[in-house]
Design a protein around this motif. Structure first.
Motif, PDB file in Angstrom:
ATOM      1  N   GLU A   1      66.449 -36.246  52.219  1.00  0.00           N
ATOM      2  CA  GLU A   1      67.344 -35.079  52.293  1.00  0.00           C
ATOM      3  C   GLU A   1      66.608 -33.790  51.950  1.00  0.00           C
ATOM      4  OE1 GLU A   1      70.260 -34.921  53.436  1.00  0.00           O
ATOM      5  OE2 GLU A   1      71.230 -36.878  53.263  1.00  0.00           O
ATOM      6  N   SER A   2      65.412 -33.603  52.490  1.00  0.00           N
ATOM      7  CA  SER A   2      64.614 -32.398  52.190  1.00  0.00           C
ATOM      8  C   SER A   2      65.358 -31.118  52.528  1.00  0.00           C
ATOM      9  CB  SER A   2      63.288 -32.439  52.961  1.00  0.00           C
ATOM     10  OG  SER A   2      62.490 -33.498  52.506  1.00  0.00           O
ATOM     11  N   GLY A   3      66.166 -31.172  53.585  1.00  0.00           N
ATOM     12  CA  GLY A   3      66.890 -29.977  54.008  1.00  0.00           C
ATOM     13  C   GLY A   3      68.035 -29.594  53.096  1.00  0.00           C
ATOM     14  N   ARG A   4      68.357 -30.465  52.155  1.00  0.00           N
ATOM     15  CA  ARG A   4      69.489 -30.189  51.258  1.00  0.00           C
ATOM     16  C   ARG A   4      69.035 -30.038  49.806  1.00  0.00           C
ATOM     17  NH1 ARG A   4      74.142 -30.909  54.094  1.00  0.00           N
ATOM     18  NH2 ARG A   4      74.030 -32.265  55.940  1.00  0.00           N
ATOM     19  N   ILE A   5      67.795 -29.571  49.611  1.00  0.00           N
ATOM     20  CA  ILE A   5      67.244 -29.436  48.258  1.00  0.00           C
ATOM     21  C   ILE A   5      68.119 -28.553  47.380  1.00  0.00           C
ATOM     22  CG2 ILE A   5      65.675 -27.645  49.123  1.00  0.00           C
ATOM     23  CD1 ILE A   5      65.097 -29.904  46.050  1.00  0.00           C
ATOM     24  N   THR A   6      68.650 -27.460  47.941  1.00  0.00           N
ATOM     25  CA  THR A   6      69.486 -26.561  47.145  1.00  0.00           C
ATOM     26  C   THR A   6      70.784 -27.238  46.737  1.00  0.00           C
ATOM     27  OG1 THR A   6      68.560 -24.601  48.222  1.00  0.00           O
ATOM     28  CG2 THR A   6      70.660 -24.333  47.090  1.00  0.00           C
ATOM     29  N   ASP A   7      71.445 -27.916  47.681  1.00  0.00           N
ATOM     30  CA  ASP A   7      72.689 -28.627  47.363  1.00  0.00           C
ATOM     31  C   ASP A   7      72.454 -29.685  46.286  1.00  0.00           C
ATOM     32  OD1 ASP A   7      74.116 -27.178  49.236  1.00  0.00           O
ATOM     33  OD2 ASP A   7      73.781 -28.633  50.840  1.00  0.00           O
ATOM     34  N   ILE A   8      71.322 -30.378  46.391  1.00  0.00           N
ATOM     35  CA  ILE A   8      71.012 -31.442  45.436  1.00  0.00           C
ATOM     36  C   ILE A   8      70.757 -30.869  44.049  1.00  0.00           C
ATOM     37  CG2 ILE A   8      69.316 -33.223  44.836  1.00  0.00           C
ATOM     38  CD1 ILE A   8      69.002 -33.685  47.898  1.00  0.00           C
ATOM     39  N   THR A   9      69.949 -29.817  43.973  1.00  0.00           N
ATOM     40  CA  THR A   9      69.609 -29.253  42.659  1.00  0.00           C
ATOM     41  C   THR A   9      70.821 -28.609  41.995  1.00  0.00           C
ATOM     42  OG1 THR A   9      68.837 -27.216  43.738  1.00  0.00           O
ATOM     43  CG2 THR A   9      67.177 -28.873  43.195  1.00  0.00           C
ATOM     44  N   VAL A  10      71.661 -27.940  42.778  1.00  0.00           N
ATOM     45  CA  VAL A  10      72.861 -27.321  42.206  1.00  0.00           C
ATOM     46  C   VAL A  10      73.779 -28.397  41.627  1.00  0.00           C
ATOM     47  CG1 VAL A  10      75.004 -26.109  42.771  1.00  0.00           C
ATOM     48  CG2 VAL A  10      72.821 -25.226  43.610  1.00  0.00           C
ATOM     49  N   ALA A  11      73.884 -29.518  42.329  1.00  0.00           N
ATOM     50  CA  ALA A  11      74.772 -30.587  41.872  1.00  0.00           C
ATOM     51  C   ALA A  11      74.232 -31.296  40.639  1.00  0.00           C
ATOM     52  CB  ALA A  11      74.993 -31.592  43.003  1.00  0.00           C
ATOM     53  N   ILE A  12      72.957 -31.722  40.672  1.00  0.00           N
ATOM     54  CA  ILE A  12      72.446 -32.503  39.544  1.00  0.00           C
ATOM     55  C   ILE A  12      72.259 -31.652  38.299  1.00  0.00           C
ATOM     56  CG2 ILE A  12      71.322 -34.140  41.095  1.00  0.00           C
ATOM     57  CD1 ILE A  12      68.636 -32.968  40.302  1.00  0.00           C
ATOM     58  N   ASP A  13      72.180 -30.329  38.474  1.00  0.00           N
ATOM     59  CA  ASP A  13      72.080 -29.439  37.317  1.00  0.00           C
ATOM     60  C   ASP A  13      73.361 -29.490  36.476  1.00  0.00           C
ATOM     61  OD1 ASP A  13      70.418 -27.551  35.930  1.00  0.00           O
ATOM     62  OD2 ASP A  13      71.796 -25.978  36.553  1.00  0.00           O
ATOM     63  N   LYS A  14      74.455 -29.985  37.093  1.00  0.00           N
ATOM     64  CA  LYS A  14      75.739 -30.082  36.393  1.00  0.00           C
ATOM     65  C   LYS A  14      75.959 -31.455  35.758  1.00  0.00           C
ATOM     66  CE  LYS A  14      77.786 -26.999  39.881  1.00  0.00           C
ATOM     67  NZ  LYS A  14      78.765 -26.918  40.994  1.00  0.00           N
TER      68      LYS A  14
ATOM     69  N   SER B   1      61.762 -31.291  44.610  1.00  0.00           N
ATOM     70  CA  SER B   1      61.523 -31.272  46.058  1.00  0.00           C
ATOM     71  C   SER B   1      61.042 -32.630  46.532  1.00  0.00           C
ATOM     72  CB  SER B   1      60.488 -30.199  46.410  1.00  0.00           C
ATOM     73  OG  SER B   1      60.962 -28.912  46.087  1.00  0.00           O
ATOM     74  N   GLY B   2      60.166 -33.261  45.732  1.00  0.00           N
ATOM     75  CA  GLY B   2      59.679 -34.592  46.076  1.00  0.00           C
ATOM     76  C   GLY B   2      60.797 -35.617  46.092  1.00  0.00           C
ATOM     77  N   ILE B   3      61.717 -35.507  45.136  1.00  0.00           N
ATOM     78  CA  ILE B   3      62.858 -36.422  45.089  1.00  0.00           C
ATOM     79  C   ILE B   3      63.718 -36.262  46.345  1.00  0.00           C
ATOM     80  CG2 ILE B   3      65.024 -36.910  43.886  1.00  0.00           C
ATOM     81  CD1 ILE B   3      63.540 -36.196  41.254  1.00  0.00           C
ATOM     82  N   ALA B   4      63.999 -35.002  46.720  1.00  0.00           N
ATOM     83  CA  ALA B   4      64.796 -34.754  47.921  1.00  0.00           C
ATOM     84  C   ALA B   4      64.096 -35.303  49.160  1.00  0.00           C
ATOM     85  CB  ALA B   4      65.051 -33.254  48.069  1.00  0.00           C
ATOM     86  N   GLU B   5      62.780 -35.176  49.190  1.00  0.00           N
ATOM     87  CA  GLU B   5      61.999 -35.671  50.327  1.00  0.00           C
ATOM     88  C   GLU B   5      62.064 -37.200  50.413  1.00  0.00           C
ATOM     89  OE1 GLU B   5      57.290 -35.737  51.735  1.00  0.00           O
ATOM     90  OE2 GLU B   5      57.959 -34.324  50.173  1.00  0.00           O
ATOM     91  N   ILE B   6      61.902 -37.868  49.274  1.00  0.00           N
ATOM     92  CA  ILE B   6      61.847 -39.325  49.244  1.00  0.00           C
ATOM     93  C   ILE B   6      63.193 -39.954  49.611  1.00  0.00           C
ATOM     94  CG2 ILE B   6      61.626 -41.307  47.676  1.00  0.00           C
ATOM     95  CD1 ILE B   6      58.967 -40.087  48.666  1.00  0.00           C
ATOM     96  N   ILE B   7      64.285 -39.307  49.210  1.00  0.00           N
ATOM     97  CA  ILE B   7      65.606 -39.874  49.537  1.00  0.00           C
ATOM     98  C   ILE B   7      66.080 -39.450  50.926  1.00  0.00           C
ATOM     99  CG2 ILE B   7      66.249 -39.975  47.096  1.00  0.00           C
ATOM    100  CD1 ILE B   7      68.128 -37.589  47.573  1.00  0.00           C
TER     101      ILE B   7
END
Length: 496
Positions: free
Chosen positions: A238-251, A230-236
């Motif tokens: 894109e806090s509103g896209r935390i789910t999109d970010i985590t789903v992608a980087i998990d791959k 969540s902190g990473i999404a906030e710093i870059i």
């Protein structure tokens, strides 16, 4: 030969011509006449749905050895067993696994006229989600965690918190079947709910270590924290896209950095944010080095700093009593499930490529969606099917894992069978598994049966043995035979 030629041909020539005609008839046209019958037979042959499996007795004994090992360790740490129904109300399941998870739910058609209440216009409109919600009120469980949260809320007046439970049951996902991925598989879960102490995460990591040590599988335990993500999404930005970010980087490990970046771009994450994300995804070094670097990068994020603090504490617990397994802080680990709020855990076999064989994490808000706020939980789930596949590939099952009957008593006839039954009773009363061959078949057939079943010992009790109240014990592996009393047989078999 043509028809006219056959009339004038000799007997041998006519015979040759008939054979040629028969061969021609059988070779091409007749094959096509048989095709419908072949297709019919194939259609009538029973089968099972893709992504499911039958298990033979030998496979089941191996699987049971896995379940018994897992249960034993769960109980050592004070976890209690529960079970929940195979199906849940869709309202319980939907929205708990993210958009991708919802698509993988098996939905169950309502009983009776499931089309009642739907107009012709709605049916012709073919709006899948709307039709599905009207025709299906229940679904097969996707995992054991959400049903557990529902169970806790429903039975909260009967539960003593913190509540430690384990559950071993099948789950279903409408996924594409492939190596190590099934539509029906068994999960073995352990959860603690009603406590937010990080000692619970540490205990679950110790349980993971104990179980895989006992199973003989060398593993690496990967750990991350949702607050850090969540902190990473906030710093870059894109806090509103935390789910999109985590789903992608998990791959990331599966599809590579370029494909992950492309997916992020397709999801609407800005190019600037993707650029800021790259150094974080490529962080190297020890756990402390990664955390120190992150502490600088996420200094403006309260959630990120909280996640770093939690990771430091958890890894300090791990360092206090070293594990057999390797542990690693993996900042790309997200597991793609919306309900994780703190620590995220994933386990992989070091000597086999089967993806995750165990995973879990902290979920602070899961019971809140069922009306019970402020109850934190953490749990892990062992994938029994993948563990089985790993152990099979690495030849980790022992001979004892597939031996159920220790002794078979040969059946020489009606009179001898009575004596054999008394022997079997004595063996079973002393905790030795035994069976009497049901028919007075030839000795060779009975011995072949015992050999096929991998039964290590045979008891022969004919007229001579019965007269002396003795038996002959045969060791199948060596062929050695020895005349003994039943008590001597019991003493010997209890030691081997």
């Amino acid at each position: 030969a043509g028809p006219q030629d056959r009339k004038t041909a000799g007997p041998q020539d006519r015979k040759t011509a008939r054979l040629q005609d028969r061969t021609t008839f059988m070779s091409f046209p007749f094959f096509f006449l048989l095709l419908p019958f072949v297709f019919y037979l194939n259609k009538m042959k029973p089968s099972i749905p893709k992504g499911t499996r039958d298990f033979s007795p030998e496979e089941m004994m191996k699987r049971e050895s896995i379940f018994e090992t897992i249960k034993k360790v769960f109980r050592y740490y004070g976890y209690q067993p529960i079970e929940t129904p195979a199906m849940e109300n869709l309202s319980t399941l939907l929205g708990k696994y993210g958009e991708e998870g919802d698509k993988l739910l098996f939905r169950i058609l309502n009983s009776g006229d499931f089309l009642s209440g739907l107009s012709d216009e709605e049916l012709l409109g073919r709006e899948v989600n709307k039709l599905s919600s009207s025709m299906c009120e229940r679904g097969l469980r996707y995992d054991l965690t959400v049903p557990f949260a529902r169970y806790v809320v429903q039975h909260r007046d009967d539960i003593v918190f913190p509540f430690k439970r384990y559950q071993i049951q099948p789950v279903w996902r409408a996924d594409r079947p492939q190596k190590g991925r099934y539509r029906e598989f068994t999960q073995c879960d352990a959860d603690v709910i009603g406590s937010d102490s990080l000692l619970n995460e540490y205990e679950l990591i110790r349980i993971i270590d104990d179980i895989f040590r006992d199973l003989g599988i060398a593993i690496v335990i990967k750990i991350n924290n949702r607050k850090i993500l969540s902190g990473i999404a906030e710093i870059i930005g894109e806090s509103g896209r935390i789910t999109d970010i985590t789903v992608a980087i998990d791959k990331l490990e599966k599809i590579g950095i370029d494909a992950v970046n492309e997916e992020l771009k397709d999801k609407g994450v800005s190019s600037e944010a993707i650029g800021r994300l790259q150094p974080i995804l490529k962080l190297k070094g020890s756990t402390e080095e990664k955390l120190s670097e992150l502490e600088t990068t996420l200094s403006a994020s309260e959630a990120g700093l909280k996640g770093i603090e939690e990771m430091r504490k958890l890894f300090s617990y791990i360092a206090s009593t070293p594990l057999t397994a390797m542990t690693e802080l993996d900042l790309t680990l997200a597991r793609g499930l919306n309900y994780y709020t703190g620590a995220i855990i994933e386990v992989k076999a070091r000597d086999a490529s089967f993806g995750s064989i165990c995973g879990g994490g902290r979920y602070d808000n899961l019971t809140g969606v069922f009306g019970l706020e402020g109850v934190s939980g953490v749990g892990v789930s062992f994938g029994a099917d993948r563990i089985y596949d790993v152990m099979t590939q690495l030849n980790l099952f022992s001979a004892s894992d597939v031996v159920q009957t220790k002794v078979m008593i040969v059946n020489f006839g009606e009179y001898e069978a009575g004596y054999a039954l008394k022997i079997r009773s004595s063996l079973i009363e002393n905790g030795i598994s035994a069976e009497v061959y049901p028919d007075a078949a030839k000795l060779k057939k009975q011995m072949s049966y015992a050999d096929s079943r991998r039964i290590p010992y045979i008891i022969l009790a004919g007229d001579e043995e019965i007269k002396g109240s003795m038996v002959t014990l045969k060791t199948m592996s060596t062929g050695e035979q020895k005349l003994m009393s039943v008590d001597e047989v019991v003493d010997l078999l209890l030691k081997v």
